[in-house]
Design a protein around this motif. Sequence first.
Motif, PDB file in Angstrom:
ATOM      1  N   ARG A 135       0.837  -1.205   0.000  1.00 47.26           N
ATOM      2  CA  ARG A 135       0.000   0.000   0.000  1.00 47.26           C
ATOM      3  C   ARG A 135       0.867   1.248   0.000  1.00 47.26           C
ATOM      4  NH1 ARG A 135      -2.941  -2.695   3.992  1.00 47.26           N
ATOM      5  NH2 ARG A 135      -2.068  -1.316   5.602  1.00 47.26           N
ATOM      6  N   GLY A 137       3.399   1.670  -1.649  1.00 44.66           N
ATOM      7  CA  GLY A 137       4.038   1.828  -2.948  1.00 44.66           C
ATOM      8  C   GLY A 137       5.264   0.978  -3.168  1.00 44.66           C
ATOM      9  N   LEU A 184      -1.636  12.752  -7.214  1.00 40.35           N
ATOM     10  CA  LEU A 184      -2.095  13.243  -5.922  1.00 40.35           C
ATOM     11  C   LEU A 184      -1.265  14.460  -5.541  1.00 40.35           C
ATOM     12  CD1 LEU A 184      -3.339  10.381  -5.890  1.00 40.35           C
ATOM     13  CD2 LEU A 184      -2.780  10.251  -3.469  1.00 40.35           C
ATOM     14  N   GLU A 264      -4.114  12.857  -0.322  1.00 46.65           N
ATOM     15  CA  GLU A 264      -3.312  11.928   0.475  1.00 46.65           C
ATOM     16  C   GLU A 264      -4.151  11.269   1.563  1.00 46.65           C
ATOM     17  OE1 GLU A 264       0.907  11.887   2.985  1.00 46.65           O
ATOM     18  OE2 GLU A 264      -0.166  13.771   2.657  1.00 46.65           O
ATOM     19  N   GLU A 268      -5.750   6.839  -2.579  1.00 48.58           N
ATOM     20  CA  GLU A 268      -4.723   5.917  -3.047  1.00 48.58           C
ATOM     21  C   GLU A 268      -5.318   4.607  -3.556  1.00 48.58           C
ATOM     22  OE1 GLU A 268      -2.608   8.549  -0.049  1.00 48.58           O
ATOM     23  OE2 GLU A 268      -4.566   7.622  -0.273  1.00 48.58           O
ATOM     24  N   ARG A 274       0.657   5.594  -9.316  1.00 55.51           N
ATOM     25  CA  ARG A 274       0.272   7.002  -9.192  1.00 55.51           C
ATOM     26  C   ARG A 274       1.523   7.844  -8.990  1.00 55.51           C
ATOM     27  NH1 ARG A 274      -1.020   4.125  -4.662  1.00 55.51           N
ATOM     28  NH2 ARG A 274       0.026   4.756  -2.728  1.00 55.51           N
ATOM     29  N   GLU A 276       2.703  10.946  -6.642  1.00 60.48           N
ATOM     30  CA  GLU A 276       2.365  11.756  -5.478  1.00 60.48           C
ATOM     31  C   GLU A 276       3.278  12.976  -5.440  1.00 60.48           C
ATOM     32  OE1 GLU A 276       1.071   7.866  -2.776  1.00 60.48           O
ATOM     33  OE2 GLU A 276       2.740   9.129  -2.145  1.00 60.48           O
TER      34      GLU A 276
END
Length: 307
Positions: A135, A137, A184, A264, A268, A274, A276
């Motif tokens: 989660r 990344g 994001l 944030e 996600e 993605r 960020e």
Amino acid sequence: MVTATAAALSVRPASPEDAEAVHALTRAAFAGQESLDPPSGAMRESVEDVAAWLAENGGTVVVDPTGDIVATARVSHQDGGFWLRRVAVRPDLQGQGLDSLLLDAGEREAARLGHDMLRVGVRAPLTANLAYWRRRGFLDHAAHGFWLELHRRLPVELTLPTAADTTALGRRLAGLLRAGDLVLLSGDLGAGKTTMTRGIGAGLGVRGEVTSPTFVIARVHPSLGDGPALVHVDAYRLHDLAEVDDLDLEASLDESVTVVEWGEGKVEGLATDRLEVVLHRGSDASDETRTARLRPVGRRWLDVGLS
């Protein structure tokens, strides 16, 4: 996401003098892993072992206003890589963003030493731990018998002297973006999130002026050419993924570039891949200088040049 609790804490390098507190906190966080085969090294090491590790490799501690160590991580240098080890947060403070403080510190040290990846090792049976790092990344990189190696690209940090530079960065990012991408944007009020989105919109060549969508929450800017549309979202008033689901962003995600301000910790789950971006502006209102931290997440961004 760094919470108000985490914002009140301080972060500093760990030293051998911290060994006793780090040892106790690590054992508390790793409790329940005694049955692993082979046994967890975190549960077998002594205070002297921790002191020797910190002296040789170093680490990070998060300290509360009373001086107590409430989170810690150690580092190691193995097989040419930079590794984050023994990440431990005091159980009653888990979920408050202290892990983000440790990750940020690890990334900065890895970058200082010239690395481009941050690596972690996770026991294969610890499925919840694996899910946590994924989660965050981290991508599966290699299997080593009873444990897995995961890694994540380090973020790129840029200095933007003026608002025009923030817009220009958005234009440059637009040249890297394609349909299905999720961006994001995080940062305090006035940090430049909408300014950067305006640059992305200009670079994509979309219709309509890009403005803050605060009162609309989501606004679609169709492409004026053959490129993807821009979906501009303000998640400031959204509290969780359930409210995000009500916007039905997934319906347009594949054919659009979706940019979410204040996303944030909320969106996600929309995509495993993605970009960020965290924007920061100092407290001097007369100084327009901003810093941008670009963190690529997922295989989509592994080989994309962001420097």
